[in-house]
Design a protein around this motif. Structure first.
Motif, PDB file in Angstrom:
ATOM      1  N   UNK A  91       0.813  -1.211   0.000  1.00  0.00           N
ATOM      2  CA  UNK A  91       0.000   0.000   0.000  1.00  0.00           C
ATOM      3  C   UNK A  91       0.847   1.262   0.000  1.00  0.00           C
ATOM      4  N   UNK A  92       1.941   1.274   0.756  1.00  0.00           N
ATOM      5  CA  UNK A  92       2.747   2.495   0.881  1.00  0.00           C
ATOM      6  C   UNK A  92       4.007   2.467   0.032  1.00  0.00           C
ATOM      7  N   UNK A  93       4.455   1.284  -0.394  1.00  0.00           N
ATOM      8  CA  UNK A  93       5.695   1.175  -1.150  1.00  0.00           C
ATOM      9  C   UNK A  93       6.938   1.238  -0.280  1.00  0.00           C
ATOM     10  N   UNK A  94       6.761   1.200   1.037  1.00  0.00           N
ATOM     11  CA  UNK A  94       7.872   1.315   1.988  1.00  0.00           C
ATOM     12  C   UNK A  94       8.412  -0.068   2.334  1.00  0.00           C
ATOM     13  N   UNK A  95       9.736  -0.174   2.392  1.00  0.00           N
ATOM     14  CA  UNK A  95      10.367  -1.433   2.820  1.00  0.00           C
ATOM     15  C   UNK A  95      10.187  -1.559   4.324  1.00  0.00           C
TER      16      UNK A  95
END
Length: 180
Positions: A85-89
């Motif tokens: 959803x956020x593209x954050x690792x």
């Protein structure tokens, strides 16, 4: 979304087991030990009501009227560490837990890649459509779709390199007969 094979199958019991092992590996850190959603693994088919890792022993599976062959286990990559959803690792999980608890050789696996099994018998037409050049078939786009009526008549054969038969010219003032 399966990328190497047509379908990717996972089970909810395997995800629950993996989430339990991640939580056990990080008892003091709720962020690192948080449960992973199924969307991280991008499956096409999710099966419930099985034992954890039961899909590792499956060779064939039937879904409705379709049968699939298990091609191979799905080796997981670094994309599973990214929040969809956020593209954050989000750190090394689930790869670290898969490396500790569910590894086949050098691969960290979760899920099984599936390939559809072709039904026995001659290929069937899955649907016909009308194009500018005539009727066509979903399965064999370059050849004419043969329906049940077509199969009763033998397909015209011609030797390779043989000349096409010539049409006989009509006599002036005559009309073509039925079927011409």
């Amino acid at each position: 979304m399966a990328d190497g094979f047509p379908l990717l199958l996972t089970t909810t019991a395997s995800l629950d087991e993996l989430n339990a092992r991640i939580a056990a590996d990080h008892p003091d850190d709720p962020r690192k030990g948080a449960a992973l959603p199924m969307e991280r693994f991008r499956p096409n088919l999710v099966v419930s009501g099985t034992a954890p890792w039961a899909e590792d022993g499956w060779r064939r599976i039937r879904v409705g009227g379709l049968e699939f062959r298990v091609a191979k286990p799905c080796g997981r990559c670094v994309v599973t560490t990214t929040d969809q959803e956020t593209g954050e690792r989000r750190g090394p999980e689930p790869l670290r837990a898969l490396g500790r608890h569910h590894r086949f050789g050098q691969k960290l696996v979760f899920g099984q890649n599936l390939v559809p099994v072709r039904p026995p018998g001659p290929p069937r037409c899955w649907g016909r459509w009308r194009s500018a050049t005539g009727w066509s078939c979903w399965r064999r786009r370059r050849r004419r779709c043969r329906t049940a009526a077509d199969r009763r008549r033998p397909a015209p054969t011609r030797r390779r390199g043989a000349a096409r038969p010539r049409r006989q010219p009509r006599a002036p003032g005559t009309t073509p007969g039925p079927g011409r």
